[in-house]
Design a protein around this motif. Structure first.
Motif, PDB file in Angstrom:
ATOM      1  N   ARG A 132      -3.989   7.365  -2.660  1.00 53.96           N
ATOM      2  CA  ARG A 132      -4.994   6.368  -2.357  1.00 53.96           C
ATOM      3  C   ARG A 132      -5.374   5.623  -3.624  1.00 53.96           C
ATOM      4  O   ARG A 132      -5.682   6.227  -4.643  1.00 53.96           O
ATOM      5  CB  ARG A 132      -6.229   7.051  -1.762  1.00 53.96           C
ATOM      6  N   LEU A 133      -5.327   4.305  -3.542  1.00 59.48           N
ATOM      7  CA  LEU A 133      -5.680   3.482  -4.701  1.00 59.48           C
ATOM      8  C   LEU A 133      -7.138   3.070  -4.611  1.00 59.48           C
ATOM      9  O   LEU A 133      -7.702   2.976  -3.527  1.00 59.48           O
ATOM     10  CB  LEU A 133      -4.831   2.211  -4.708  1.00 59.48           C
TER      11      LEU A 133
ATOM     12  N   LYS B 215     -12.859  -3.432   1.220  1.00 58.41           N
ATOM     13  CA  LYS B 215     -13.246  -2.204   0.518  1.00 58.41           C
ATOM     14  C   LYS B 215     -14.530  -2.408  -0.266  1.00 58.41           C
ATOM     15  O   LYS B 215     -15.470  -1.616  -0.197  1.00 58.41           O
ATOM     16  CB  LYS B 215     -12.131  -1.809  -0.465  1.00 58.41           C
TER      17      LYS B 215
ATOM     18  N   PHE C 175      -6.096  -2.711  -5.020  1.00 57.22           N
ATOM     19  CA  PHE C 175      -4.716  -3.157  -5.087  1.00 57.22           C
ATOM     20  C   PHE C 175      -4.556  -4.153  -6.215  1.00 57.22           C
ATOM     21  O   PHE C 175      -5.453  -4.958  -6.458  1.00 57.22           O
ATOM     22  CB  PHE C 175      -4.306  -3.863  -3.806  1.00 57.22           C
TER      23      PHE C 175
ATOM     24  N   ARG D 191      -4.411   4.673   5.030  1.00 61.73           N
ATOM     25  CA  ARG D 191      -4.687   5.645   3.971  1.00 61.73           C
ATOM     26  C   ARG D 191      -5.555   5.032   2.878  1.00 61.73           C
ATOM     27  O   ARG D 191      -6.446   5.669   2.336  1.00 61.73           O
ATOM     28  CB  ARG D 191      -3.372   6.129   3.369  1.00 61.73           C
ATOM     29  N   GLN D 192      -5.263   3.764   2.551  1.00 62.23           N
ATOM     30  CA  GLN D 192      -6.018   3.104   1.487  1.00 62.23           C
ATOM     31  C   GLN D 192      -7.466   2.874   1.888  1.00 62.23           C
ATOM     32  O   GLN D 192      -8.363   2.870   1.053  1.00 62.23           O
ATOM     33  CB  GLN D 192      -5.386   1.753   1.138  1.00 62.23           C
TER      34      GLN D 192
ATOM     35  N   ASN E  37      -8.852  -5.476  -0.463  1.00 73.38           N
ATOM     36  CA  ASN E  37      -9.777  -5.323  -1.589  1.00 73.38           C
ATOM     37  C   ASN E  37     -11.171  -5.791  -1.217  1.00 73.38           C
ATOM     38  O   ASN E  37     -12.167  -5.123  -1.484  1.00 73.38           O
ATOM     39  CB  ASN E  37      -9.292  -6.137  -2.790  1.00 73.38           C
TER      40      ASN E  37
ATOM     41  N   PRO F 231       0.835  -1.196   0.000  1.00 72.83           N
ATOM     42  CA  PRO F 231       0.000   0.000   0.000  1.00 72.83           C
ATOM     43  C   PRO F 231       0.874   1.251   0.000  1.00 72.83           C
ATOM     44  O   PRO F 231       1.758   1.365   0.840  1.00 72.83           O
ATOM     45  CB  PRO F 231      -0.788  -0.103   1.317  1.00 72.83           C
TER      46      PRO F 231
END
Lengths: 324, 565
Positions: free
Chosen positions: B261-262, B499, B265, B520-521, B496, B256
Motif C-alpha cells: 500500500r502506497l 485519499k 501515487f 488495496r491502495q 490521490n 497501483p
C-alpha cells in the motif's frame, strides 16, 4: 412467442374499446341524431317515438355496450345521408383505398430503400447529393400541390394518364379492383405517386441515416477487418441491421397513408373511404364519421401487430428471450 | 515478419493537419506478442488501423514503410488490401458485445469469413469452424455454432471473436484492447489463449492496451508510446523491469501495486510543471467550510450498517398470466463500514456491487433487510422522503464522468445546486464563492466555473463530480468505480485527491472497484461479493496478506501485476 402475440392482442382490444368509446361519444354528443334524421314536418310525438325506438332514452353505458356489440357483429348502422347501411358503403369503398395505399407503399419502398442504400454508401457523390436535394423538395411541397402539379404535367400537358377516378375495374367477388385492367392501372399511377412521395422521401432518409450509422458500428468494422466481401458486408450485415428500426416507422407510416389518403383521394376524385369521409363531413353524416374512425383505428392496430411479427422474424434476440 | 519503419500518420482538419503518429518503427516476429502501450491519444489504435489499411478518410500515411513478409503494405490497391485483411492480417476488437453481427449465427459468420478467402466447399468450411471453436475452448461446438452472439457470455463471445480472427490462419493479429471490457477471471483466460495461439500456431500479435499489467503478463516485447512518438522500446522484462525513460518510469509508478500500500501515487507530469502541495487561500476557505460542518471541529463520518439486505429484480412475465421471473441481485448481505474509514467493495460484473451502492443511496428498493446510519434507521428507497436528512449526508461519485454531469448546465450551477437544494448557503454571492473555492480544493482553477462540462477532460470532470459531492457537506461518500474510465496517470491523480480528502475530513467512504490493486491502495476494510452473495468482509491488510475464502484467492491470483517471472 404465442404469449407475446396474445399479449399484443389483449392490448389491441383495449385500444379498440377506447376508440369505439370516442367514436360513440362523437355520435351521441355532436348534434341530436333525431333532428338530423327527421324533417321539420315530423310531429313531436313521432320524434319521441323514434327516440324510444332507437334506444336513445336508455342509460349511456347501455347505449355504448349496444354500440360496441353491434360493431363487433359487423352491424355499423345506417348513414343519415343515404339511408344505406354503413357497412356496405365502406365495403364498396375499401378496395379502392387499400389498393391505392398498398401501391403507394410499394412504390415508396421500391424506390426509397435502394435510394437510401445508395446515398448512404456514396454520401459525397454527385448523384447522392442530387437525390437528397430532390427529396428535400418532395418533402417541402404539400401533397395536394404535388397532385395538382402531376395532373397538370401528365394529364393536361402531356395527356399520358387519366386524372380522375379508378378507370375500368374488374370485380372479384365483392372486391372491385383496378389492378387487372390497363386503364385501371393507368388511373392508379398518378394518385399512387402523389400519396407515396412523402413516404418515399421519409423511407429514403431513414434508411440512409440508419445505414450510415450501422456502417460505423464495430461489427461492420470487424467484418471489414476480416476481409468479408463488400457486397456481403453491405447486404447481409449492414442492411438487416438497418431495417430493424426502419420497419417500425414504415409500418406506422402505412397506417397514416391509409388514414390520410383523404387529400389525395379528393384531388383525384378517387372513390375510396377518404372521399366518403369528406362527403360525410360535408353533410354532417355523423354515423359514417364515427365508423370511419373505428375502421381506421382498426387498421393502425392491425398494422402494429404485423410490425411486431416482422420484428420477431428479423431479430433473433427477441425470439430467444421469449422462448428462454 | 511485420516491419514498420518511420511510420507517420497525419489527420487533416478544417484548419490544417495534426500528426497522430510520428516516426514509429517496430517489428513483429512469428509467434511474438508485441505490446503497444500508452494513454489515450498516444496513437496506439492509429498504428493498428494504418497497418490494417483502415485509417478513417481524414487520415493519411505521410511517411514510412510497412512490410508484411515480402508484401509492401503501402503500395497495395484498395481491392488487394481488402483481400489481405482476414487472409494475412486479422484484428480483434475491444468490446465483444458489439463486434459480432447480432442478426447472424456465429456459424454463418465463421463460414462466410473462411469462404471469403479460400475456395473450399461450404461443408469443409463448417467443419473447420467447428474444430476451431473446440480448440478455442467452446464446449459442444457442433450445436453451439448455430447460436446467435447474444446467446454467449462476454468471455465466450470474445473467444468467438478470436476464432473469427483466426479462421483463415493469418500471420498477424492486431488485438485492440482485447480484454478491457472483461472481468479479471475471463481476462486471464483470454490472455492465456492468446499466449497459446502465439506459441502453437506461430501467429504474431500486436497487443494494443492501456493496461501495463496485461503487457507484463503476456507480451514479449513492448513499445511505449506518448503523443504518437515512441518513448521506449525493447523486451518487456527490460522495459518494465528497468525503465530508462522518465515517462515509462512515471507510468510504471502510477500503476497501483497489488502487493503493497502506497501513501501517495507518483504522478507523471509534463516537464517543467511543479506539483504544489500548499493550499491556496480559496482552497483553505473551502476546507474551513467543510470542517465547520454539523458539530464543528474535525468531525468524523457516520458509521454505516447493512443488515441482511436482499434485492430482487422482477423480469418479464412468463406467458400471459404466468409468474414473473425474478432475479436475485443481492442475497442477504450484511456488512458495516466503520466511521471515517474506507470500505472497498469488490467483485466481478454482476456481483451486485453497484446495486448495493444504489440501495444505500435510495435508488433501488430492497426486498428485505435494514440499514442504519450512525445507529439511526436509514429508510429504504420507497420510504426515504425527499427531505430526509440522509440525502445530504450520503453522496455519490459515479463511474462515467461523461454522463454524470448535466451537459446543459455550467459548472457553477452544477456546483451550487447542492448548496441551494440542502439549504446550506442561501446567499447567492456566497454560493458562488464557495463553489469556486471548492474547485480550488479539488485542484481546478476558479475560472473554470463558467464553462460547460464538455470542455473538460475525463479526469477534470471527475474532479468536478467530487467537488459537487463535497459541496453538500457529506458524511458518507460512495465512489462507484470512480477511476475505471480514466487513464492510469489520471487515475493516480484522482485517487490521490480522494485519499487526501478522505483523511482530512474523515469521510466514511464506500469505494467500489473491480480492480483489486486500486482497492488495496484506498481501503481500510474490504468486502468481496460474488453473484449477489457476501464472500467475505474484513480488514484490508489481512485480506491481501492471505484471504480466507477460495474465491478471493482466485480473484487475487488473476489480477495482472507488473512483476516479472
Amino acid at each position: 412467442m404465442v404469449g407475446f402475440i396474445l399479449k399484443r392482442l389483449v392490448q389491441s382490444v383495449f385500444v379498440m374499446l377506447a376508440v369505439a368509446f370516442l367514436a360513440f361519444s362523437l355520435f351521441r354528443f355532436v348534434g341530436d341524431p333525431v333532428s338530423q334524421m327527421t324533417g321539420v314536418e315530423t310531429s313531436l310525438e313521432d320524434q319521441a317515438r323514434l327516440r324510444e325506438e332507437l334506444g336513445l332514452n336508455d342509460p349511456f353505458a347501455l347505449q355504448f355496450i349496444r354500440f360496441a356489440g353491434d360493431l363487433v357483429q359487423g352491424d355499423f348502422g345506417y348513414s343519415f345521408r343515404t339511408r344505406e347501411p354503413i357497412g356496405e358503403m365502406l365495403l364498396t369503398r375499401l378496395p379502392a383505398t387499400l389498393e391505392l395505399g398498398t401501391v403507394a407503399l410499394l412504390i415508396s419502398l421500391a424506390v426509397g430503400i435502394p435510394a437510401g442504400i445508395y446515398t448512404a454508401l456514396r454520401p459525397r457523390g454527385l448523384v447522392s447529393q442530387s437525390i437528397l436535394i430532390g427529396t428535400l423538395i418532395g418533402v417541402s411541397i404539400p401533397t395536394f400541390v404535388i397532385g395538382i402539379l402531376l395532373i397538370f404535367l401528365f394529364g393536361v400537358q402531356l395527356g399520358w394518364l387519366p386524372t380522375y377516378g379508378r378507370g375500368d375495374t374488374v370485380e372479384i367477388g365483392w372486391w372491385r379492383t383496378s389492378l387487372l385492367s390497363v386503364d385501371g392501372l393507368r388511373s392508379l399511377v398518378l394518385p399512387a405517386l402523389t400519396l407515396g412521395l412523402f413516404q418515399l422521401t421519409l423511407t429514403m432518409r431513414l434508411v440512409r441515416a440508419q445505414m450510415m450509422e450501422v456502417m460505423r458500428t464495430d461489427h461492420i468494422r470487424f467484418a471489414i477487418a476480416r476481409g468479408v466481401p463488400w457486397r456481403r458486408i453491405r447486404y447481409r450485415h449492414a442492411l438487416p441491421n438497418t431495417m430493424i428500426p426502419v420497419v417500425t416507422i414504415i409500418g406506422l407510416q402505412f397506417g397514416g397513408v391509409i388514414a390520410f389518403s383523404i387529400v389525395t383521394e379528393s384531388v383525384f376524385q378517387w372513390p375510396g373511404m377518404g372521399l366518403l369521409f369528406l362527403e360525410s363531413i360535408r353533410f354532417v353524416d355523423i354515423p359514417v364519421m364515427s365508423v370511419y374512425l373505428v375502421v381506421i383505428a382498426f387498421f393502425f392496430v392491425f398494422i402494429n401487430l404485423l410490425v411486431d411479427l416482422i420484428y420477431l422474424a428479423i431479430d433473433p434476440r427477441l425470439r430467444v428471450r421469449e422462448s428462454a | 515478419m511485420l516491419s514498420v519503419a518511420g511510420l507517420t500518420v497525419r489527420f487533416r482538419h478544417r484548419t490544417g493537419a495534426a500528426t497522430a503518429v510520428e516516426d514509429v518503427t517496430m517489428t513483429v516476429a512469428r509467434g511474438e506478442i508485441h505490446g503497444l502501450v500508452g494513454e489515450s491519444g498516444a496513437g496506439k489504435s492509429t498504428i493498428g488501423a494504418a497497418i490494417m489499411g483502415l485509417l478513417p478518410p481524414a487520415g493519411e500515411i505521410a511517411a514510412g514503410d510497412m512490410r508484411l513478409g515480402d508484401t509492401d503494405l503501402r503500395t497495395l490497391s484498395a481491392a488487394q488490401a481488402h483481400h489481405l485483411r482476414g487472409k494475412r492480417i486479422s484484428m480483434i476488437f475491444q468490446d465483444p458485445q458489439t463486434s459480432l453481427d447480432p442478426l447472424m449465427t456465429i456459424g454463418d459468420q465463421l463460414v462466410e469469413t473462411i469462404l471469403a478467402h479460400e475456395d473450399i466447399p461450404a461443408e469443409a468450411a463448417l467443419t473447420r469452424a467447428v474444430d476451431l471453436l473446440e480448440e478455442i475452448g467452446i464446449a459442444n461446438a457442433r450445436a453451439r455454432i448455430r447460436s446467435y452472439p447474444h446467446q454467449f457470455s462476454g468471455g465466450m463471445r470474445q473467444r468467438v471473436v478470436i476464432a473469427l480472427a483466426l479462421c483463415t490462419n493469418p500471420e498477424l493479429i492486431i488485438a485492440d484492447e482485447p480484454t478491457t471490457a472483461l472481468d479479471v477471471a475471463v481476462q486471464a483466460q483470454v490472455l492465456d489463449l492468446i499466449r497459446k495461439l502465439a506459441e502453437t500456431r506461430g501467429i504474431g500479435f500486436i497487443l494494443i492496451t492501456h493496461d501495463i499489467g496485461v503487457i507484463a503478463q503476456i507480451a514479449d516485447r513492448v513499445t511505449v508510446l506518448r503523443d504518437g512518438k515512441v518513448v521506449e522500446q525493447g523486451d518487456t522484462a527490460r522495459v518494465l523491469g528497468a525503465p530508462e525513460h522518465p515517462y515509462t518510469k512515471a507510468l510504471m509508478a502510477a500503476v497501483p501495486p497489488l502487493d503493497r500500500r502506497l501513501r501517495r501515487f507518483a504522478v507523471p507530469r509534463v516537464e517543467g510543471e511543479a506539483e504544489t502541495t500548499d493550499l491556496t487561500a480559496p482552497a483553505r476557505e473551502a476546507e474551513d467550510w467543510l470542517m465547520s460542518g454539523a458539530g464543528g471541529g474535525a468531525s468524523m463520518g457516520p458509521a454505516l450498517d447493512i443488515e441482511a439486505i436482499t434485492v430482487r429484480f422482477t423480469g418479464e412475465r412468463r406467458g400471459l398470466f404466468g409468474p414473473r421471473e425474478s432475479f436475485v441481485a443481492l442475497d442477504d448481505v450484511t456488512m458495516s463500514v466503520r466511521p471515517g474509514t474506507v470500505m472497498g467493495l469488490v467483485g466481478e460484473s454482476g456481483s451486485g456491487k453497484s446495486t448495493l451502492a444504489k440501495v444505500i443511496a435510495a435508488l433501488v428498493h430492497p426486498a428485505a433487510g435494514e440499514m442504519r446510519l450512525d445507529g439511526a434507521a436509514l429508510a429504504p428507497m420507497r420510504r426515504r422522503t425527499r427531505k430526509d436528512p440522509s440525502r445530504r449526508v450520503i453522496q455519490m461519485v459515479f463511474q462515467d464522468p461523461y454522463s454524470s454531469l448535466n451537459s446543459r448546465h455550467k459548472v457553477l450551477s452544477i456546483l451550487t445546486e447542492p448548496l441551494r437544494l440542502y439549504g446550506l448557503e442561501r446567499d447567492e454571492a456566497r454560493q458562488d464563492r464557495l463553489a469556486r473555492a471548492m474547485l480550488a480544493l479539488v485542484g481546478l482553477p476558479a475560472e473554470v466555473a463558467d464553462r460547460y462540462p464538455h470542455q473538460f477532460s475525463g479526469g477534470q470532470r471527475q474532479r468536478i463530480a467530487v467537488a459537487r459531492a463535497l459541496l453538500s457537506r457529506p458524511g458518507l461518500l460512495i465512489c462507484d468505480e470512480p477511476t475505471s474510465a480514466l487513464d492510469v496517470s489520471i487515475q493516480a491523480q484522482i485517487l490521490n485527491l480522494l485519499k487526501e480528502l478522505q483523511t482530512k475530513f474523515g469521510l466514511t467512504t464506500l469505494f467500489i472497484s473491480h480492480d483489486l490493486a486500486v482497492v488495496r491502495q484506498m481501503s481500510d476494510d474490504i468486502t468481496v461479493l460474488k453473484d449477489g452473495k457476501l464472500v467475505e468482509t474484513g480488514p484490508s491488510e489481512a485480506f491481501f496478506d492471505g484471504p480466507r475464502h477460495a474465491y478471493s484467492r482466485d480473484l487475487l491470483a488473476q489480477t495482472p501485476t507488473v512483476r516479472f517471472r
